[in-house]
Design an enzyme around this catalytic site. Structure first.
Site: not given
Ligand code: CAA
Length: 258
Positions: A66, A109, A112, A132
């Site tokens: 998400a 998400g 999910e 999360e």
């Molecule tokens: N939400 C918003 N933006 C996100 C995102 C997310 N879930 N995942 C990645 N992005 C964005 C990053 O912020 C980044 O944007 P900027 O260039 O503007 O900074 C862009 O996508 C590229 O991401 P990274 O630079 O982080 O890429 P990476 O290759 O270094 O890492 C990754 C990849 C390990 C997937 C890392 O992006 C990450 O950890 N993302 C978040 C994963 C996460 O925590 N997901 C759970 C979200 S909460 C949720 O989903 C609640 C639910 O149950 C529904």
């Protein structure tokens, strides 16, 4: 054709292909994207020309979760009043078969959403996770429930409590994905599977999906009875007559209600 900003929608024969398209955010799922996804697949659900759907992302990410930035500053009342995530799972109420083609990250998400589809075909580079807990929250789009149904308590607890990622091979062993294929082929393989499904009778495929899904909602005796009654009902269809006649006549069936 409909104009969407966060997804790409194509037709390949009788298969609808929906590609999540927010590359700048690794396909993070915001409300706008999910509204478009539900609208696009809902249209396919009732389109007689479409018999199955493939949902996919990019080579690097099916979806990285998400959209954290959309949620970050919200308070409890805002989340509650909007009933955040309600409506996103309308995807699971559609009757058309939906295959997820997962390459790269399917996190939070994203994992999910893949689990809301009917089955998952994974590239060998796929990484599934419910991280999360690292954000100070828990899964909110059904992960604590659907992951547990898919892989059992031991692995679900491990994933949800540690936030670790699961690779494609482990995910297949655990029952989260139905097949692992070379990463470069994942969309083509999913399209092939969907084309096979789309060659069947669409109402019969919908009934088959309902019957399997009943296993997650009702007890065994009720589920088996539901299956048997629905099985009986299919004898009212032309496609049952055609399917069984084709078998007897040693030919390929030509289903009418595709
Ligand atoms: N939400 C918003 N933006 C996100 C995102 C997310 N879930 N995942 C990645 N992005 C964005 C990053 O912020 C980044 O944007 P900027 O260039 O503007 O900074 C862009 O996508 C590229 O991401 P990274 O630079 O982080 O890429 P990476 O290759 O270094 O890492 C990754 C990849 C390990 C997937 C890392 O992006 C990450 O950890 N993302 C978040 C994963 C996460 O925590 N997901 C759970 C979200 S909460 C949720 O989903 C609640 C639910 O149950 C529904």
């Amino acid at each position: 054709a409909e104009q969407y900003e966060n997804i790409l929608v194509e037709r390949r024969g009788r298969v609808g292909l929906v590609t999540l398209n927010r590359p700048e955010a690794l396909n993070a799922l915001n409300k706008a994207l999910m509204d478009e996804l539900v609208a696009a697949v809902s249209a396919m659900d009732v389109d007689p020309e479409v018999g199955a759907v493939v949902v996919t992302g990019s080579a690097k990410a099916f979806a990285a979760g998400a959209d954290i930035k959309e949620m970050q500053s919200k308070g409890y009342m805002e989340m509650y009043a909007a009933d955040w995530f309600r409506g996103w799972e309308d995807l699971t109420r559609l009757r058309i078969p939906i295959v997820a083609a997962v390459s790269g990250f399917a996190l939070g998400g994203g994992c999910e959403l893949a689990m809301m589809c009917d089955f998952i075909i994974a590239g060998d580079n796929a990484k599934f996770g419910q991280p999360e807990i690292n954000l100070g929250v828990i899964p909110g789009m059904g992960g604590s429930q659907r992951l547990t149904h898919a892989v059992g308590k031991a692995k679900a607890m491990d994933m949800v409590l540690t936030g670790r990622f699961m690779g494609a091979e482990e995910a297949e062993r655990a029952g989260l994905v139905s097949r692992v294929v070379p990463a470069a082929d994942v969309v083509e393989e999913a399209l092939k599977a969907a084309e096979v499904i789309a060659s069947k009778s669409k109402p019969v495929a919908m009934v088959a999906k309902e019957a399997v899904n009943a296993a997650f909602e009702v007890g065994l005796a009720q589920g088996v009875l539901f299956e048997r009654r629905v099985f009986h009902s299919l004898f009212a269809t032309e496609d049952q007559k055609e399917g069984m006649a084709a078998f007897s006549e040693k030919r390929t069936p030509e289903f009418k209600h595709r």
